[in-house]
Design an enzyme around this catalytic site. Structure first.
Site, PDB file in Angstrom:
ATOM      1  N   GLU A  12       0.758  -1.530   0.024  1.00  0.00           N
ATOM      2  CA  GLU A  12      -0.011   0.154   0.018  1.00  0.00           C
ATOM      3  C   GLU A  12       0.891   1.282   0.153  1.00  0.00           C
ATOM      4  OE1 GLU A  12      -1.461   3.473   1.874  1.00  0.00           O
ATOM      5  OE2 GLU A  12      -0.821   1.868   3.266  1.00  0.00           O
ATOM      6  N   ASP A  20       0.839   3.771  -3.224  1.00  0.00           N
ATOM      7  CA  ASP A  20       0.458   5.075  -3.208  1.00  0.00           C
ATOM      8  C   ASP A  20       1.375   6.030  -3.846  1.00  0.00           C
ATOM      9  OD1 ASP A  20      -0.924   7.350  -1.814  1.00  0.00           O
ATOM     10  OD2 ASP A  20       1.043   7.791  -0.931  1.00  0.00           O
ATOM     11  N   ASP A  61      -6.999   1.515   0.803  1.00  0.00           N
ATOM     12  CA  ASP A  61      -5.328   0.948   0.915  1.00  0.00           C
ATOM     13  C   ASP A  61      -5.439  -0.208  -0.074  1.00  0.00           C
ATOM     14  OD1 ASP A  61      -4.801   2.833   2.658  1.00  0.00           O
ATOM     15  OD2 ASP A  61      -5.184   1.509   4.651  1.00  0.00           O
ATOM     16  N   GLU A 111      -4.472   0.542  -3.439  1.00  0.00           N
ATOM     17  CA  GLU A 111      -3.027   0.922  -3.728  1.00  0.00           C
ATOM     18  C   GLU A 111      -2.191  -0.234  -3.604  1.00  0.00           C
ATOM     19  OE1 GLU A 111      -3.660   5.366  -1.990  1.00  0.00           O
ATOM     20  OE2 GLU A 111      -2.785   3.910  -0.668  1.00  0.00           O
TER      21      GLU A 111
END
Length: 228
Positions: A45, A49, A118, A121
């Site tokens: 995650e 991102d 999350d 990502e």
């Protein structure tokens, strides 16, 4: 390792086949299911991102070469914020393939905005590690679809636009009042009333206060700008 039928179907939904299926398996494993022998998706995650941010920054620059940094920043934020990520995750039924601990499942984890954001990502990072940057870019642009173009057309968020409308007419900033809240703690629905000093108001409901405020502001602004 081999993927189960649900994860193979998920590959079809995202349009990507993993050469290292363990990456996909890790990407859908929440921290509540981690153990000494099972990695969770938190590190993925973190990476995803950053990949998402780079892809969106590049896409926005290419879409509008004349845009200033001040114009690009709110567009970027609208595309990468958790609400947008969770919306994409719901469209590909991300919640159905998440591996969650019992307590997280019982609390409605498959529908939680932060958890879904999350997880998408983590999927982006898994594709990046499996197939490289070009594949992860293609995945993001495919899943985000028309959002990138739409955010240029709707460059300002609705609350900012409504506040500017009020200030231009010598009015104080709009007020946002929560008038209702329904649903369980893991899946709430907030109702917000947006109002300006002249008395005009609009009401909207959404899974988060921020979304409800934005929706109410958008509705109120449309009313105010409608030709009389």
């Amino acid at each position: 390792m081999k993927l189960n039928a649900d994860l193979r179907a998920f590959e079809g939904r995202i349009g990507y086949h993993f050469t290292k299926p363990e990456l996909l398996n890790r990407a859908v494993t929440h921290a509540s299911m981690s153990s000494a022998n099972r990695d969770d998706n938190q590190r993925l995650e973190f990476l995803g991102d950053r990949v998402l941010g780079l892809v969106m920054a590049e896409a926005l620059l290419n879409l509008d070469p004349a845009a200033t940094e001040g114009q690009l920043a709110p567009r970027f934020n609208a595309l990468v914020r958790k609400e947008a990520c969770a919306e994409v995750a719901r469209e590909i039924d991300m919640g159905a393939v998440l591996k969650l601990g019992r307590s997280e499942m019982l609390s409605g984890g498959r529908r939680k905005q932060a958890l879904l954001g999350d997880a998408i990502e983590a999927i982006i990072a898994a594709v990046y590690l499996d197939g490289g940057f070009d594949e992860s870019r293609a995945l993001i642009l495919r899943l985000w679809g028309t959002r990138v173009l739409q955010v240029k057309q709707d460059a300002r968020d609705a609350k900012t636009a409504l506040q500017e409308w009020a200030q231009a007419r010598g009015l104080p900033p709009p007020a946002y009042v929560q008038t209702d809240r329904q649903g369980p703690d893991h899946a709430p629905v907030f109702t917000i009333t947006a109002r300006i000093e002249s008395g005009a108001s609009a009401v909207a409901s959404a899974p988060s206060k921020r979304q409800a405020e934005q929706a109410a502001a958008k509705t109120l602004l449309a009313q105010l700008e409608r030709p009389s």
